[in-house]
Design an enzyme around this catalytic site. Structure first.
Site, short mmCIF file in Angstrom:
data_model
loop_
_atom_site.label_atom_id
_atom_site.label_comp_id
_atom_site.label_asym_id
_atom_site.label_seq_id
_atom_site.Cartn_x
_atom_site.Cartn_y
_atom_site.Cartn_z
N ASP A 137 47.26 4.22 101.32
CA ASP A 137 47.52 3.06 102.18
C ASP A 137 48.58 3.40 103.23
O ASP A 137 49.66 3.90 102.90
CB ASP A 137 47.97 1.87 101.35
CG ASP A 137 46.86 1.37 100.43
OD1 ASP A 137 46.65 0.14 100.37
OD2 ASP A 137 46.19 2.20 99.79
N ASP A 176 49.12 10.33 100.30
CA ASP A 176 49.13 8.92 99.96
C ASP A 176 47.93 8.29 100.67
O ASP A 176 47.34 8.88 101.57
CB ASP A 176 50.45 8.30 100.45
CG ASP A 176 50.46 6.79 100.34
OD1 ASP A 176 50.09 6.26 99.28
OD2 ASP A 176 50.84 6.13 101.33
#
Length: 297
Positions: free
Chosen positions: A98, A96
């Site tokens: 953020d 991922d």
């Protein structure tokens, strides 16, 4: 005896007491400890125990993982990793972005320019806890950006900082001949320079619509949600000829749950409670490169 599971433990200080507590849990569940060694650096310590586990199936590992998690050994996180993943010649690491690959939430940085940071942060946190539909929440947050000049995106890109150890993690996987991918519910405009800098093999995020030099408050195409993240994991692994059992996924929010569940091992990085409860392993230190020890890279 040949090890079939590796217990990889890590923490800022892995004490003898913590190691003994872990050893007691492992042996109580029938595991034979074949060898142990220590590693790490001046930031954190790593303890690796090679095990022969009577039931090394997914169900057997789940039972042992639950027992280790419930013990809440102070200062220690432990990943129980199938031997086949650690010994695989080629692996795929998918991250991922953020609050995982990078320290910030880009949508919040953009919202600050619109004077809506607090409002957007509240929605982001609820979405990451799984309380809101991600697609709907993304559209709601992006709407507040309407009218911002497009060059704000470049200003935000300059504010983005990689998580500690992120560059080292990617470099280690790449140097060993593995594949590194990132998939994000954020935006291609800010992810593109990061992908280029790190030399990522695959990357995908949402596309902010820009018309006449300004953000419209919309995204183009289908939103990268939790289902899409799993889809990209499967597609990229298949394209590289890498079995799902040899993939490692890392994330922090509810949007990552499907991806974490599909991977050979899913790692929750400084994650929300729902993600910690569902993931195969937890990493509660700020050092992302500890994932290389989990994967045996």
């Amino acid at each position: 005896m040949t090890p079939n599971v590796t217990a990889v433990s890590y923490g800022l200080s892995v004490t003898p007491t913590a190691r003994e507590q872990l050893r007691s849990i492992l042996t109580a569940h029938g595991a034979s400890v074949l060898s142990e060694n220590d590693g790490g650096d001046d930031r954190y310590q790593v303890h690796v125990a090679e095990l022969q586990l009577p039931d090394a199936t997914a169900a057997g590992l789940a039972v042992l993982r639950r027992a280790v998690a419930e013990a809440q050994i102070s200062g220690l996180d432990t990943a129980l990793v199938p031997a086949g993943l650690r010994s695989a010649k080629r692996k795929l690491l998918i991250l991922d972005v953020d609050s995982t690959l990078i320290q910030q939430e880009v949508i919040e940085l953009l919202a600050a320019y619109a004077g809506k940071e607090e409002e957007v942060t509240a929605v982001t946190e609820a979405a990451m806890r799984g309380e809101l539909d991600f697609t709907q929440s993304l559209h709601t947050r992006v709407e507040v950006l309407a009218g911002l000049p497009a060059n704000v995106v470049h200003s935000v890109s300059d504010q983005v900082k990689l998580s500690e150890g992120a560059a080292e993690l990617v470099a280690a996987f790449k140097a060993a001949g593995h594949v590194v991918a990132v998939v994000s519910g954020g935006f291609n405009q800010t992810l593109a320079p990061i992908a280029g800098e790190l030399g990522l093999d695959y990357w995908q995020a949402n596309e902010l619509e820009i018309v006449d030099g300004a953000l419209t408050g919309k995204v183009l195409g289908a939103v990268v949600d939790r289902a899409a993240k799993e889809k990209y994991l499967r597609e990229w692994a298949a394209g590289e000829g890498i079995a799902l059992e040899h993939t490692i996924a890392v994330g922090d929010g509810a949007n990552d749950l499907d991806m974490l569940g599909a991977a050979g091992i899913g790692v929750a990085f400084n994650a929300k409670p729902a993600v910690l409860a569902a993931a195969d392993a937890a990493l509660t230190m700020p050092y992302l490169d500890a994932v290389r020890h989990i994967a045996g890279v």
